[in-house]
Design a protein around this motif. Structure first.
Motif, mmCIF file in Angstrom:
data_model
loop_
_atom_site.group_PDB
_atom_site.id
_atom_site.type_symbol
_atom_site.label_atom_id
_atom_site.label_comp_id
_atom_site.label_asym_id
_atom_site.label_seq_id
_atom_site.Cartn_x
_atom_site.Cartn_y
_atom_site.Cartn_z
ATOM 1 N N LYS A 161 0.444 5.689 -0.023
ATOM 2 C CA LYS A 161 -0.488 6.921 0.406
ATOM 3 C C LYS A 161 -1.174 7.439 -1.013
ATOM 4 O O LYS A 161 -0.152 7.538 -1.929
ATOM 5 N N THR A 173 -0.648 9.304 -6.396
ATOM 6 C CA THR A 173 -0.027 8.610 -5.323
ATOM 7 C C THR A 173 1.278 9.450 -4.778
ATOM 8 O O THR A 173 1.672 10.187 -5.614
ATOM 9 N N SER A 184 0.691 -1.217 0.029
ATOM 10 C CA SER A 184 -0.160 0.044 -0.032
ATOM 11 C C SER A 184 0.876 1.265 -0.044
ATOM 12 O O SER A 184 1.964 1.286 0.772
ATOM 13 N N VAL A 214 -1.002 -3.342 -5.890
ATOM 14 C CA VAL A 214 -0.846 -1.765 -5.059
ATOM 15 C C VAL A 214 -2.277 -1.350 -4.647
ATOM 16 O O VAL A 214 -3.024 -1.042 -5.612
ATOM 17 N N VAL A 215 -2.058 -1.030 -3.325
ATOM 18 C CA VAL A 215 -3.756 -0.633 -2.926
ATOM 19 C C VAL A 215 -3.352 0.778 -2.181
ATOM 20 O O VAL A 215 -2.275 1.052 -1.898
ATOM 21 N N GLU A 216 -4.393 1.682 -2.017
ATOM 22 C CA GLU A 216 -4.364 2.661 -0.890
ATOM 23 C C GLU A 216 -4.415 2.552 0.259
ATOM 24 O O GLU A 216 -4.753 1.576 0.750
ATOM 25 N N LYS A 217 -3.485 3.524 0.963
ATOM 26 C CA LYS A 217 -3.366 3.182 2.429
ATOM 27 C C LYS A 217 -4.488 3.739 3.024
ATOM 28 O O LYS A 217 -5.050 4.833 2.870
ATOM 29 N N PHE A 244 -2.027 2.414 -8.757
ATOM 30 C CA PHE A 244 -2.717 1.484 -8.058
ATOM 31 C C PHE A 244 -3.099 0.403 -9.139
ATOM 32 O O PHE A 244 -3.337 0.630 -10.062
#
Length: 148
Positions: free
Chosen positions: A82, A89, A80, A145-148, A124
């Motif tokens: 930010k 990102t 993840s 890949v993901v969002e925090k 992402f």
């Protein structure tokens, strides 16, 4: 005189080559400097055994790399980062973070230098990353890949 080279010699050949040299050159240069040994039947047999052992080890390493690549294809690493407004990102995912995430999530280690990443991951989604496990084996690793 036939000589088995123990090291690479610029004007003669590579290590483990069997070369013909003049007797004086062999006695005065190659043998005293331990660059080679005389090609007797015992030394030739030792060379043959050494080469077969090296071939066996290389085959085992290749099989181990292929097995690891098959296991790695099933694994998935979720990392993840930010995000700001508009889904942009902050920063990126590097090979170090991928290697560390793989170790934590899957319990297996890969060298960060062997990960083939054309550029850092700055968005992402799902990515398939190449990992050079052996000179002739490249495995793929799924990185999400993901969002925090």
């Amino acid at each position: 005189m036939k000589v088995i080279l123990l090291e690479d010699v610029k004007s003669l050949g590579k290590k483990d080559d069997i070369v013909n040299v003049n007797d004086g050159y062999a006695r005065n240069f190659v043998l005293p400097k331990k660059l080679g040994v005389e090609a007797t039947s015992k030394n030739l047999n030792d060379l043959k055994l050494k080469k077969s052992n090296e071939a066996k080890l290389a085959k085992e390493q290749l099989e181990a790399a292929q097995a690891f690549a098959a296991e790695m294809a099933k694994d998935e690493v979720i990392l993840s980062i930010k995000a700001g407004e508009g889904g942009r990102t902050f920063g990126s995912i590097s090979t170090k973070e991928i290697a560390q995430g793989y170790k934590e999530q899957c319990g297996k280690e890969i060298d960060k230098k062997k990960i083939i990443l054309p550029e850092a991951l700055r968005s992402f989604g799902m990515f398939e990353i190449g990992v050079k496990l052996h000179p002739s084996v490249t495995g793929t690793l799924k990185v999400k890949v993901v969002e925090k």
